[in-house]
Design an enzyme around this catalytic site. Structure first.
Site, PDB file in Angstrom:
ATOM      1  N   VAL A  75       4.729   4.535  -3.147  1.00 52.53           N
ATOM      2  CA  VAL A  75       4.275   3.417  -2.325  1.00 52.53           C
ATOM      3  C   VAL A  75       2.762   3.371  -2.472  1.00 52.53           C
ATOM      4  O   VAL A  75       2.067   4.345  -2.151  1.00 52.53           O
ATOM      5  CB  VAL A  75       4.679   3.597  -0.858  1.00 52.53           C
ATOM      6  CG1 VAL A  75       4.130   2.449  -0.009  1.00 52.53           C
ATOM      7  CG2 VAL A  75       6.201   3.663  -0.729  1.00 52.53           C
ATOM      8  N   SER A  76       2.248   2.272  -2.985  1.00 46.46           N
ATOM      9  CA  SER A  76       0.824   2.172  -3.299  1.00 46.46           C
ATOM     10  C   SER A  76      -0.034   2.282  -2.044  1.00 46.46           C
ATOM     11  O   SER A  76       0.428   2.056  -0.914  1.00 46.46           O
ATOM     12  CB  SER A  76       0.526   0.852  -4.004  1.00 46.46           C
ATOM     13  OG  SER A  76       1.222   0.757  -5.228  1.00 46.46           O
TER      14      SER A  76
END
Length: 407
Positions: A75-76
């Site tokens: 998840v960025s």
């Protein structure tokens, strides 16, 4: 802020950090994106992270590891997600395709486009799409469509899209991403050229993409039909030096055998930069103007001192025939700045070092502090003018041109 903030306070703290001056992409933190960041409970989409990790504005959270490849999904960081949503210029009522699923980013998109918009997210990995489906359903975003497929083909049945946002490092632009955009639609993609990744916002017109923004970023690479492996080779005569080429690897790397055993030539450019000054345009300028550009890494466990980079994990370098050079810096006495220089080896090392140094001075004179190049992406079937001053990189599906502004 209380000693033990609740999730809502963590979200507010995260947003305030993103609003600070100097944050990369901060100009894209539009009110509707800020509101989504404050409302969507990020921690519920990353159950493996504690609140501090989930709401760290500048760090991704890794979510899946492959025993052979290492981490294959994440998840960025919120900073990157907010930046890319802003680059896409999302508005209520739009149809959006997300390439690469996780759940949280699709929820942010859904909040921004609102109940009249439509969001599709696609990923090649069924484990990742199953996770995204579960988390979206659990957090009130059942309307987001989750598709398991090779994202290189887009999702034709939900097209056309007002925007496509890609959340994996892409070496090329598959035709489907352009074909499935509305005329004037926007594509935001972490685009890889010569070992550098930039989040580039494109607008489409008549099948051609034209850049509107370009910002430094880092992403895990695409999987599937449009995956692309770097060309790596260990510099002959060393155990520790590896050169990484996205494009333009030397046809005969043996010309470089034992090159670092030749006398080293040092040339200093006179170009100084502040310690925290962004140099992303310097990297891009060298990558698109210096033939044989590559990224050099040095294995610290095997280091013999044959090269002395400032950063063994990432150094800008280049090869030409039997010559090899890389950029270095040295502190400026009494100042919070460094000067750029070149270390070069090979039969014509002095001339090669001068050419590399000249490009650094050209950047300083003509491009420093500027907007960077305009980037255009043409289908591979469209011929491009290679006699112009534009730099051309040809990939599998496309020709990519870089037009640097003149001073």
């Amino acid at each position: 802020m209380t000693a033990n903030p609740n999730p809502e306070q963590w979200r507010d703290r995260m947003v305030e950090a993103l609003r600070r001056p100097g944050v990369v992409g901060g100009e894209f933190l539009f009110p509707r994106i800020e509101q989504a960041l404050r409302e969507v409970p990020r921690h519920l989409f990353i159950p493996e992270a504690d609140l501090e990790q989930a709401y760290d504005p500048f760090s991704p959270v890794m979510t899946k590891r492959d025993e052979e490849q290492g981490f294959v999904s994440s998840v960025s960081a919120p900073q990157i997600q907010a930046m890319m949503l802003g680059q896409a210029e999302l508005r209520p009522g739009q149809r959006v395709l997300e390439v690469g699923s996780g759940g949280y980013n699709a929820a942010l998109i859904a909040e921004v486009v609102g109940p009249d918009g439509e969001v599709t997210t696609v990923d090649i990995d069924p484990d990742i799409t199953a996770r995204a489906r579960r988390l979206l359903d659990a957090n009130g975003h059942e309307r987001v469509r989750v598709v398991t497929a090779d994202a290189a083909h887009g999702v034709e049945e939900d097209a056309p899209y007002d925007a496509i946002i890609v959340t994996a490092g892409a070496w090329d632009i598959p035709p489907a991403w352009v074909e499935q955009l509305v005329e004037g639609g926007r594509l935001v993609v972490p685009f890889r050229v010569h070992g550098l990744t930039r989040s580039i916002g494109f607008v489409e017109h008549d099948g051609v993409l034209r850049s509107t923004s370009s910002l430094i970023c880092g992403f895990l690479p695409m999987q599937g039909a449009d995956s692309h492996a770097e060309t790596l080779f260990r510099l002959g005569g060393t155990e520790e030096v590896v050169l990484r080429f996205e494009e333009g690897a030397p046809e005969d790397p043996h010309l470089l055998d034992d090159v670092v055993r030749t006398p080293r030539v040092d040339r200093w450019t006179g170009v100084t930069v502040a310690l925290r000054e962004p140099i992303d345009t310097l990297q891009s300028y060298l990558a698109t103007t210096l033939p044989g550009f590559c990224v050099m890494t040095v294995d610290p466990a095997l280091d013999t001192g044959s090269v002395t980079p400032n950063n063994p994990r990432f150094s800008m370098a280049a090869v030409e025939g039997g010559d090899f050079a890389y950029l270095v810096t040295r502190r400026v006495p009494g100042a919070a700045s460094v000067e750029y220089g070149v270390h070069a080896f090979g039969p014509t090392a002095m001339e090669f070092a001068e050419r590399v140094g000249l490009l650094v001075r050209e950047w300083d004179r003509d491009q420093r502090g500027g907007p960077g190049p305009e980037i255009r992406v043409y289908p591979i079937s469209v011929p491009v003018d290679r006699s112009s001053e534009d730099r051309v990189v040809t990939k599998r599906h496309t020709h990519v041109t870089f037009s640097w502004p003149t001073s």
